[in-house]
Design a protein around this motif. Structure first.
Motif, PDB file in Angstrom:
ATOM      1  N   GLN A 140       4.591  16.393   5.390  1.00  9.90           N
ATOM      2  CA  GLN A 140       2.798  16.486   6.281  1.00  9.90           C
ATOM      3  C   GLN A 140       3.345  16.229   7.855  1.00  9.90           C
ATOM      4  OE1 GLN A 140      -0.053  17.435   5.128  1.00  9.90           O
ATOM      5  NE2 GLN A 140       1.053  18.096   3.238  1.00  9.90           N
ATOM      6  N   ARG A 141       3.815  14.931   8.301  1.00  9.05           N
ATOM      7  CA  ARG A 141       4.147  14.884   9.841  1.00  9.05           C
ATOM      8  C   ARG A 141       4.154  16.236  10.136  1.00  9.05           C
ATOM      9  NH1 ARG A 141       8.656  11.260  12.007  1.00  9.05           N
ATOM     10  NH2 ARG A 141       7.096  10.698  14.385  1.00  9.05           N
ATOM     11  N   GLN A 142       5.771  16.726   9.621  1.00  9.12           N
ATOM     12  CA  GLN A 142       6.177  17.866  10.557  1.00  9.12           C
ATOM     13  C   GLN A 142       4.965  18.865  10.471  1.00  9.12           C
ATOM     14  OE1 GLN A 142       9.067  17.399  11.568  1.00  9.12           O
ATOM     15  NE2 GLN A 142       9.337  20.145  12.044  1.00  9.12           N
ATOM     16  N   LYS A 143       4.640  19.229   9.628  1.00 10.85           N
ATOM     17  CA  LYS A 143       3.260  19.950   9.742  1.00 10.85           C
ATOM     18  C   LYS A 143       1.664  19.129  11.184  1.00 10.85           C
ATOM     19  CE  LYS A 143       3.388  21.933   4.862  1.00 10.85           C
ATOM     20  NZ  LYS A 143       1.933  21.706   4.365  1.00 10.85           N
ATOM     21  N   TYR A 144       1.841  18.177  10.873  1.00 11.77           N
ATOM     22  CA  TYR A 144       1.139  18.129  12.127  1.00 11.77           C
ATOM     23  C   TYR A 144       1.696  18.007  13.804  1.00 11.77           C
ATOM     24  CZ  TYR A 144      -0.977  14.870  14.724  1.00 11.77           C
ATOM     25  OH  TYR A 144      -1.686  13.859  16.437  1.00 11.77           O
ATOM     26  N   LEU A 145       2.569  17.980  13.213  1.00 15.30           N
ATOM     27  CA  LEU A 145       3.619  17.990  14.775  1.00 15.30           C
ATOM     28  C   LEU A 145       4.134  19.368  15.232  1.00 15.30           C
ATOM     29  CD1 LEU A 145       6.354  14.925  14.384  1.00 15.30           C
ATOM     30  CD2 LEU A 145       4.443  15.500  15.440  1.00 15.30           C
ATOM     31  N   GLU A 146       4.063  20.495  14.118  1.00 15.30           N
ATOM     32  CA  GLU A 146       3.734  21.714  15.010  1.00 15.30           C
ATOM     33  C   GLU A 146       2.376  22.073  15.128  1.00 15.30           C
ATOM     34  OE1 GLU A 146       5.104  23.598  11.058  1.00 15.30           O
ATOM     35  OE2 GLU A 146       7.771  22.906  11.508  1.00 15.30           O
ATOM     36  N   ALA A 147       1.503  21.877  14.354  1.00 16.70           N
ATOM     37  CA  ALA A 147       0.448  22.199  15.001  1.00 16.70           C
ATOM     38  C   ALA A 147      -0.016  21.147  16.553  1.00 16.70           C
ATOM     39  CB  ALA A 147      -0.956  21.586  13.741  1.00 16.70           C
ATOM     40  N   ALA A 148       0.263  20.404  16.716  1.00 16.08           N
ATOM     41  CA  ALA A 148      -0.048  19.953  17.395  1.00 16.08           C
ATOM     42  C   ALA A 148       0.405  20.919  19.031  1.00 16.08           C
ATOM     43  CB  ALA A 148       0.295  18.122  17.275  1.00 16.08           C
ATOM     44  N   GLN A 149       1.807  21.049  18.556  1.00 13.64           N
ATOM     45  CA  GLN A 149       2.918  21.787  19.361  1.00 13.64           C
ATOM     46  C   GLN A 149       2.397  23.103  20.043  1.00 13.64           C
ATOM     47  OE1 GLN A 149       6.646  22.697  18.278  1.00 13.64           O
ATOM     48  NE2 GLN A 149       7.396  22.170  20.445  1.00 13.64           N
TER      49      GLN A 149
ATOM     50  N   GLN B   5      10.634   8.408  -3.031  1.00 14.97           N
ATOM     51  CA  GLN B   5      11.378   9.588  -3.087  1.00 14.97           C
ATOM     52  C   GLN B   5      10.006  10.360  -2.495  1.00 14.97           C
ATOM     53  OE1 GLN B   5      14.138   8.861  -1.475  1.00 14.97           O
ATOM     54  NE2 GLN B   5      13.690   6.682  -2.156  1.00 14.97           N
ATOM     55  N   GLU B   6       9.701  11.211  -3.745  1.00 13.89           N
ATOM     56  CA  GLU B   6       8.908  11.988  -3.123  1.00 13.89           C
ATOM     57  C   GLU B   6       7.334  12.347  -2.598  1.00 13.89           C
ATOM     58  OE1 GLU B   6       7.358  12.643  -7.771  1.00 13.89           O
ATOM     59  OE2 GLU B   6       8.584  14.358  -8.035  1.00 13.89           O
ATOM     60  N   HIS B   7       7.381  10.838  -2.816  1.00 22.12           N
ATOM     61  CA  HIS B   7       6.030  10.011  -1.707  1.00 22.12           C
ATOM     62  C   HIS B   7       6.595  10.116  -0.353  1.00 22.12           C
ATOM     63  CE1 HIS B   7       1.999   8.509   0.117  1.00 22.12           C
ATOM     64  NE2 HIS B   7       3.102   7.612   0.694  1.00 22.12           N
ATOM     65  N   ILE B   8       7.198  10.216  -0.310  1.00 26.05           N
ATOM     66  CA  ILE B   8       8.817   9.645   1.358  1.00 26.05           C
ATOM     67  C   ILE B   8       8.938  11.082   1.313  1.00 26.05           C
ATOM     68  CG2 ILE B   8      10.746   8.903   2.344  1.00 26.05           C
ATOM     69  CD1 ILE B   8      10.555   6.553   0.888  1.00 26.05           C
ATOM     70  N   ALA B   9       9.314  11.947   1.121  1.00 29.70           N
ATOM     71  CA  ALA B   9       9.178  13.749   1.559  1.00 29.70           C
ATOM     72  C   ALA B   9       7.719  14.188   1.682  1.00 29.70           C
ATOM     73  CB  ALA B   9       9.873  14.528   0.277  1.00 29.70           C
ATOM     74  N   TYR B  10       6.833  14.369   0.767  1.00 26.54           N
ATOM     75  CA  TYR B  10       5.676  14.290   1.123  1.00 26.54           C
ATOM     76  C   TYR B  10       5.265  13.993   2.481  1.00 26.54           C
ATOM     77  CZ  TYR B  10       0.737  15.146   0.785  1.00 26.54           C
ATOM     78  OH  TYR B  10      -0.303  15.336   1.563  1.00 26.54           O
ATOM     79  N   ILE B  11       5.453  12.815   2.271  1.00 30.64           N
ATOM     80  CA  ILE B  11       4.736  12.448   4.116  1.00 30.64           C
ATOM     81  C   ILE B  11       5.423  13.135   5.610  1.00 30.64           C
ATOM     82  CG2 ILE B  11       4.686  10.313   5.940  1.00 30.64           C
ATOM     83  CD1 ILE B  11       2.801  10.039   3.570  1.00 30.64           C
ATOM     84  N   GLN B  12       6.900  13.062   5.153  1.00 36.07           N
ATOM     85  CA  GLN B  12       7.482  13.589   6.111  1.00 36.07           C
ATOM     86  C   GLN B  12       7.260  15.368   6.223  1.00 36.07           C
ATOM     87  OE1 GLN B  12      11.468  12.633   4.838  1.00 36.07           O
ATOM     88  NE2 GLN B  12      11.801  10.763   5.632  1.00 36.07           N
TER      89      GLN B  12
END
Length: 128
Positions: free
Chosen positions: A51-60, A42-49
Protein backbone atom coordinates in the motif's frame (compact mmCIF):
# COMPACT_ATOMS: atom_id res chain seq x y z
CA UNK A 1 -8.92 -55.44 38.03
CA UNK A 2 -5.25 -55.46 38.80
CA UNK A 3 -4.76 -52.36 36.66
CA UNK A 4 -7.49 -50.60 38.58
CA UNK A 5 -5.92 -51.49 41.90
CA UNK A 6 -2.55 -50.48 40.61
CA UNK A 7 -4.02 -47.15 39.39
CA UNK A 8 -5.66 -46.54 42.77
CA UNK A 9 -2.40 -47.26 44.51
CA UNK A 10 -0.48 -44.81 42.33
CA UNK A 11 -3.23 -42.23 41.76
CA UNK A 12 -0.92 -39.27 42.35
CA UNK A 13 1.55 -40.38 39.71
CA UNK A 14 -1.28 -41.07 37.25
CA UNK A 15 -2.72 -37.61 37.94
CA UNK A 16 0.70 -35.98 37.38
CA UNK A 17 1.14 -37.93 34.11
CA UNK A 18 -2.33 -36.79 32.96
CA UNK A 19 -1.52 -33.16 33.82
CA UNK A 20 1.83 -33.43 32.02
CA UNK A 21 0.05 -34.77 28.95
CA UNK A 22 -2.48 -31.92 29.06
CA UNK A 23 0.29 -29.34 29.47
CA UNK A 24 2.12 -30.85 26.51
CA UNK A 25 -1.04 -30.66 24.38
CA UNK A 26 -1.63 -27.04 25.41
CA UNK A 27 1.97 -26.12 24.57
CA UNK A 28 1.57 -27.65 21.12
CA UNK A 29 -1.64 -25.69 20.55
CA UNK A 30 0.04 -22.49 21.77
CA UNK A 31 3.01 -23.06 19.47
CA UNK A 32 0.67 -23.55 16.52
CA UNK A 33 -1.21 -20.33 17.36
CA UNK A 34 2.09 -18.42 17.62
CA UNK A 35 3.07 -19.62 14.16
CA UNK A 36 -0.30 -18.51 12.77
CA UNK A 37 0.05 -15.09 14.41
CA UNK A 38 3.61 -14.68 13.09
CA UNK A 39 2.44 -15.61 9.59
CA UNK A 40 -0.37 -13.02 9.82
CA UNK A 41 2.12 -10.39 10.99
CA UNK A 42 4.31 -11.07 7.97
CA UNK A 43 1.31 -10.85 5.64
CA UNK A 44 0.27 -7.58 7.27
CA UNK A 45 3.77 -6.11 6.86
CA UNK A 46 3.79 -7.13 3.19
CA UNK A 47 0.34 -5.56 2.70
CA UNK A 48 1.45 -2.31 4.37
CA UNK A 49 4.55 -2.14 2.17
CA UNK A 50 2.46 -2.76 -0.94
CA UNK A 51 0.00 0.00 0.00
CA UNK A 52 2.87 2.38 0.77
CA UNK A 53 4.44 1.67 -2.61
CA UNK A 54 1.11 2.34 -4.36
CA UNK A 55 0.74 5.60 -2.43
CA UNK A 56 4.25 6.72 -3.35
CA UNK A 57 3.66 5.91 -7.02
CA UNK A 58 0.37 7.84 -6.98
CA UNK A 59 2.02 10.81 -5.27
CA UNK A 60 4.84 10.74 -7.82
CA UNK A 61 2.37 10.66 -10.71
CA UNK A 62 0.44 13.54 -9.18
CA UNK A 63 3.66 15.54 -8.82
CA UNK A 64 4.48 14.94 -12.49
CA UNK A 65 1.01 16.16 -13.50
CA UNK A 66 1.34 19.24 -11.28
CA UNK A 67 4.73 20.03 -12.80
CA UNK A 68 3.23 19.74 -16.28
CA UNK A 69 0.35 22.09 -15.40
CA UNK A 70 2.81 24.53 -13.84
CA UNK A 71 4.99 24.48 -16.95
CA UNK A 72 1.95 25.10 -19.16
CA UNK A 73 0.93 28.01 -16.94
CA UNK A 74 4.43 29.54 -17.05
CA UNK A 75 4.47 29.20 -20.84
CA UNK A 76 1.08 30.91 -21.11
CA UNK A 77 2.22 33.61 -18.70
CA UNK A 78 5.36 34.23 -20.76
CA UNK A 79 3.32 34.47 -23.97
CA UNK A 80 0.93 36.92 -22.32
CA UNK A 81 3.84 39.00 -21.02
CA UNK A 82 5.29 39.10 -24.51
CA UNK A 83 1.98 40.33 -25.92
CA UNK A 84 1.68 43.00 -23.24
CA UNK A 85 5.25 44.15 -23.85
CA UNK A 86 4.64 44.34 -27.60
CA UNK A 87 1.44 46.37 -27.15
CA UNK A 88 3.11 48.64 -24.59
CA UNK A 89 5.99 49.40 -26.94
CA UNK A 90 3.59 49.94 -29.85
CA UNK A 91 1.42 52.29 -27.82
CA UNK A 92 4.47 54.20 -26.60
CA UNK A 93 5.55 54.55 -30.22
CA UNK A 94 2.15 56.00 -31.14
CA UNK A 95 2.03 58.27 -28.12
CA UNK A 96 5.47 59.68 -28.85
CA UNK A 97 4.29 61.03 -32.16
CA UNK A 98 4.23 64.81 -32.00
CA UNK A 99 0.69 65.01 -33.29
CA UNK A 100 -0.69 62.95 -30.41
CA UNK A 101 1.11 64.47 -27.44
CA UNK A 102 -2.12 65.86 -25.98
CA UNK A 103 -4.24 62.83 -26.94
CA UNK A 104 -3.21 59.61 -25.19
CA UNK A 105 -4.10 56.99 -27.79
CA UNK A 106 -4.95 57.22 -31.48
CA UNK A 107 -6.93 54.67 -33.52
CA UNK A 108 -3.88 52.40 -34.03
CA UNK A 109 -3.22 52.34 -30.30
CA UNK A 110 -6.88 51.66 -29.53
CA UNK A 111 -6.87 48.72 -31.95
CA UNK A 112 -3.79 47.33 -30.22
CA UNK A 113 -5.40 47.70 -26.79
CA UNK A 114 -8.65 46.07 -27.94
CA UNK A 115 -6.71 43.14 -29.43
CA UNK A 116 -4.88 42.68 -26.14
CA UNK A 117 -8.13 42.80 -24.16
CA UNK A 118 -9.79 40.28 -26.50
CA UNK A 119 -6.83 37.90 -26.31
CA UNK A 120 -6.76 38.02 -22.51
CA UNK A 121 -10.54 37.42 -22.34
CA UNK A 122 -10.37 34.40 -24.64
CA UNK A 123 -7.39 33.03 -22.72
CA UNK A 124 -9.15 33.39 -19.37
CA UNK A 125 -12.35 31.76 -20.66
CA UNK A 126 -10.36 28.93 -22.23
CA UNK A 127 -8.63 28.07 -18.97
CA UNK A 128 -11.88 27.98 -16.98
Amino acid sequence: MTYLLLALKYWRECFIALLAFLILCLLMILNHKDEVIEKQKQEHIAYIQEQRQKYLEAAQQQQIEMNKVSADYEKLKAEQATKVEYVTRTINKYIDRPVYRNVCIDDDGRVQLNDLIKSSQTTSTDTK
